[in-house]
Design a protein around this motif. Structure first.
Motif, mmCIF file in Angstrom:
data_model
loop_
_atom_site.group_PDB
_atom_site.id
_atom_site.type_symbol
_atom_site.label_atom_id
_atom_site.label_comp_id
_atom_site.label_asym_id
_atom_site.label_seq_id
_atom_site.Cartn_x
_atom_site.Cartn_y
_atom_site.Cartn_z
ATOM 1 N N UNK A 382 -5.877 13.610 -5.586
ATOM 2 C CA UNK A 382 -5.118 14.368 -4.603
ATOM 3 C C UNK A 382 -3.920 13.545 -4.102
ATOM 4 N N UNK A 383 -4.144 12.269 -3.846
ATOM 5 C CA UNK A 383 -3.047 11.424 -3.378
ATOM 6 C C UNK A 383 -1.978 11.265 -4.448
ATOM 7 N N UNK A 384 -2.397 11.144 -5.697
ATOM 8 C CA UNK A 384 -1.418 11.007 -6.768
ATOM 9 C C UNK A 384 -0.544 12.250 -6.872
ATOM 10 N N UNK A 385 -1.151 13.434 -6.724
ATOM 11 C CA UNK A 385 -0.358 14.662 -6.739
ATOM 12 C C UNK A 385 0.645 14.682 -5.592
ATOM 13 N N UNK A 386 0.221 14.208 -4.421
ATOM 14 C CA UNK A 386 1.126 14.147 -3.275
ATOM 15 C C UNK A 386 2.251 13.148 -3.527
ATOM 16 N N UNK A 387 1.924 12.019 -4.158
ATOM 17 C CA UNK A 387 2.932 11.011 -4.462
ATOM 18 C C UNK A 387 3.988 11.567 -5.420
ATOM 19 N N UNK A 388 3.546 12.312 -6.435
ATOM 20 C CA UNK A 388 4.474 12.835 -7.440
ATOM 21 C C UNK A 388 5.437 13.856 -6.849
ATOM 22 N N UNK A 389 5.018 14.564 -5.801
ATOM 23 C CA UNK A 389 5.857 15.596 -5.205
ATOM 24 C C UNK A 389 6.758 15.062 -4.099
ATOM 25 N N UNK A 390 6.727 13.770 -3.845
ATOM 26 C CA UNK A 390 7.419 13.225 -2.677
ATOM 27 C C UNK A 390 8.925 13.456 -2.748
ATOM 28 N N UNK A 391 9.521 13.253 -3.910
ATOM 29 C CA UNK A 391 10.978 13.380 -3.988
ATOM 30 C C UNK A 391 11.435 14.826 -3.827
ATOM 31 N N UNK A 392 10.710 15.746 -4.453
ATOM 32 C CA UNK A 392 11.114 17.134 -4.372
ATOM 33 C C UNK A 392 10.922 17.733 -2.992
ATOM 34 N N UNK A 393 9.936 17.233 -2.232
ATOM 35 C CA UNK A 393 9.641 17.800 -0.920
ATOM 36 C C UNK A 393 10.276 17.010 0.214
ATOM 37 N N UNK A 394 10.942 15.894 -0.081
ATOM 38 C CA UNK A 394 11.526 15.086 0.980
ATOM 39 C C UNK A 394 10.476 14.382 1.817
ATOM 40 N N UNK A 415 -10.821 2.283 -16.540
ATOM 41 C CA UNK A 415 -11.410 3.529 -16.067
ATOM 42 C C UNK A 415 -10.326 4.428 -15.456
ATOM 43 N N UNK A 416 -10.681 5.704 -15.299
ATOM 44 C CA UNK A 416 -9.738 6.647 -14.730
ATOM 45 C C UNK A 416 -9.405 6.298 -13.281
ATOM 46 N N UNK A 417 -10.422 5.875 -12.537
ATOM 47 C CA UNK A 417 -10.187 5.546 -11.136
ATOM 48 C C UNK A 417 -9.231 4.372 -10.995
ATOM 49 N N UNK A 418 -9.426 3.343 -11.817
ATOM 50 C CA UNK A 418 -8.526 2.192 -11.748
ATOM 51 C C UNK A 418 -7.106 2.604 -12.135
ATOM 52 N N UNK A 419 -6.993 3.452 -13.140
ATOM 53 C CA UNK A 419 -5.666 3.913 -13.559
ATOM 54 C C UNK A 419 -4.986 4.712 -12.447
ATOM 55 N N UNK A 420 -5.760 5.532 -11.711
ATOM 56 C CA UNK A 420 -5.176 6.303 -10.612
ATOM 57 C C UNK A 420 -4.699 5.386 -9.488
ATOM 58 N N UNK A 421 -5.523 4.374 -9.149
ATOM 59 C CA UNK A 421 -5.150 3.453 -8.081
ATOM 60 C C UNK A 421 -3.907 2.654 -8.445
ATOM 61 N N UNK A 422 -3.856 2.151 -9.666
ATOM 62 C CA UNK A 422 -2.678 1.405 -10.085
ATOM 63 C C UNK A 422 -1.464 2.315 -10.218
ATOM 64 N N UNK A 423 -1.702 3.597 -10.531
ATOM 65 C CA UNK A 423 -0.598 4.545 -10.576
ATOM 66 C C UNK A 423 0.025 4.773 -9.213
ATOM 67 N N UNK A 424 -0.817 4.796 -8.169
ATOM 68 C CA UNK A 424 -0.284 4.909 -6.809
ATOM 69 C C UNK A 424 0.606 3.719 -6.474
ATOM 70 N N UNK A 425 0.174 2.527 -6.878
ATOM 71 C CA UNK A 425 0.977 1.340 -6.630
ATOM 72 C C UNK A 425 2.300 1.404 -7.383
ATOM 73 N N UNK A 426 2.252 1.868 -8.638
ATOM 74 C CA UNK A 426 3.477 1.965 -9.433
ATOM 75 C C UNK A 426 4.452 2.973 -8.845
ATOM 76 N N UNK A 427 3.935 3.977 -8.149
ATOM 77 C CA UNK A 427 4.792 5.005 -7.554
ATOM 78 C C UNK A 427 5.254 4.625 -6.150
#
Length: 496
Positions: A382-394, A415-427
């Motif tokens: 859920x957080x990753x989806x929110x992160x991805x929409x940040x630019x379009x939604x201001x 694992x998927x969880x580790x990939x999601x957490x590191x993806x948040x950091x990358x974003x």
């Protein structure tokens, strides 16, 4: 030959003498100055005449020939020096900073100037600054909470609004009150209610049919996150279908009553095995069995320790024009981390539903104590989806954790969880790191790609001083607090 120097200094005249005595002293001073000028003129006549300045060797246009460096023709041999020599040769070089536009943070310790920061202003202007999201990490007592609150409070002066979907300690309520915002307290025995299945007002630019599909997709995402959190595992394919069918049945029943669906409606639909089989069509006789675990999982939100908080119509309406809105979950901060995480999921879903309007202005969404979410893959999605929409939604998302190693607790490597957490950091184009313990330096350096100098600095940062990594550029900044902010943000009041 020796030269004499003659000089005369104005005499000191005391205040207790009369006018005649002052006149006499001024006359004596004038005579002394005349004698000094006469003596200086006599010495000047005895000195030799100064030699004429030699003529220029080259014309005013400069030296001709290949050695003139015109047209980059000057060729010099390579020269190497150590950094110690270079620092002595160029002692006044420092990072130019991020400019003067933005929110005042404090003092840049290397450049000895003010440090300002505004993710919306930097986006598109600074190379490598690809998103407005921010990661803030630091051990307890180093001032990271004060920085997050100060950033939120000062952003209001720039016309930004601040939303805190989960406040596990109740520390943001005072800040919201000071800004004229709203704080909603949820917990056992409290009157506050939030329906996470509420639909936000439809933006004028989105057609009705398209908006209904978006609302349905968000509700399914929420139900899937809740089910995964309670069950502690991923959902099976048949369980995804069960949630889909149950949501449609609950939405139809609620629409007939002229109200939005509730989590209680979803729980009732999941417990109705024959109804699910009837709605399943070709899957008749199988959906009822697949819904068994989901029905028990959803029951906790309706009849368990979270009963009454998220299974009733909302008692507060989301005001998009409020300068700040926080949801106080401090009554749920007990030993059961799952109950708090479920409440954070429902509260954030209710708030995020109203953030989909792209014309809603620039907003901060601050996830305090986000380390609690790292062990729950559904919430990370859920957080990753929110992160991805940040630019379009201001929207600028801010994630506050204690240690960088909290990201590693999401799961094993690969694992998927580790990939999601590191993806948040990358974003997160901005990373603010306060002091880390010595045993955490290796993890911090590996996740952030720190140099040896930056890594060594992390263990010696004092209170309120942090390492700012903004699009690959590094700053050491001392956060400055106004006395009113210091009193408002004091989280150690009970220790004094």
């Amino acid at each position: 030959m020796s030269h004499r120097r003659a000089s005369a200094t104005p005499l000191f005249t005391p205040h207790n003498i009369d006018r005649a005595q002052r006149r006499t002293l001024r006359k004596q001073t004038a005579q002394a100055e005349a004698r000094a000028r006469t003596a200086a003129g006599a010495d000047a006549e005895q000195q030799p005449t100064e030699a004429a300045y030699p003529d220029a060797v080259y014309p005013l246009a400069g030296r001709p020939g290949p050695a003139s460096a015109r047209g980059s023709r000057l060729k010099l041999p390579a020269h190497r020096m150590t950094t110690a020599v270079a620092s002595a040769a160029y002692p006044f070089l420092a990072e130019g900073g991020l400019g003067a536009d933005g929110i005042y943070i404090g003092r840049d310790l290397h450049a000895e100037g003010s440090f300002t920061f505004d993710p919306f202003s930097l986006y598109g202007k600074v190379e490598g600054f690809t998103n407005p999201n921010l990661l803030l990490a630091g051990v307890i007592g180093q001032g990271k909470s004060a920085l997050a609150k100060s950033l939120a409070l000062r952003s209001v002066a720039f016309g930004y609004r601040v939303y805190v979907p989960c406040d596990p300690k109740g520390e943001w309520s005072a800040v919201a009150a000071a800004l004229g915002g709203t704080s909603i307290a949820l917990g056992p025995g409290l009157p506050g209610r939030l329906n996470p299945l509420d639909a936000a007002p439809r933006p004028a630019s989105v057609p009705q049919a398209e908006w209904e599909g978006e609302v349905r997709k968000r509700r399914l995402l929420l139900l899937g996150s809740l089910a995964r959190t309670v069950l502690g595992r991923d959902l099976l394919p048949m369980e995804h279908t069960v949630l889909d069918v149950a949501l449609d049945a609950a939405s139809a029943r609620a629409a007939a009553s002229g109200r939005p669906p509730l989590l209680g409606d979803i729980a009732h639909a999941l417990a109705d095995g024959p109804g699910l089989d009837l709605a399943g069509g070709l899957l008749a006789g199988r959906l009822g069995e697949a819904a068994r675990d989901l029905a028990h999982a959803m029951r906790r939100l309706v009849f368990g320790d979270l009963a009454g908080m998220f299974d009733a119509p909302s008692t507060s309406a989301f005001n998009p024009y409020s300068p700040m809105l926080s949801i106080d979950l401090s009554r749920l901060g007990g030993s059961d981390d799952t109950a708090l995480v479920l409440a954070m999921t429902c509260a954030s879903a209710w708030m995020e539903a109203a953030l989909t309007d792209p014309y809603g202005g620039r907003r901060w969404v601050i996830y305090d104590e986000a380390w609690r979410l790292m062990r729950h893959p559904a919430l990370l999605m859920r957080m990753q989806a929110q992160w991805k929409l940040s630019r379009g939604l201001g929207i600028a998302n801010a994630m506050v954790i204690h240690r960088l190693s909290d990201l590693l607790t999401a799961g094993d490597a690969g694992s998927q969880s580790r990939a999601l957490a590191e993806g948040l950091l990358a974003d997160c184009s901005t990373r603010v790191i306060y002091r880390q313990e010595t045993d955490q330096l290796h993890a911090a350096a590996g996740l952030l790609g720190l140099t040896s100098v930056e890594t060594a600095a992390l263990s010696h940062l004092s209170r309120g001083r942090g390492l700012w990594k903004v699009a690959g550029r590094s700053f050491v900044v001392q956060h400055q607090l106004h006395p009113a902010e210091l009193q408002l943000f004091d989280t150690d009041a009970r220790m004094h």
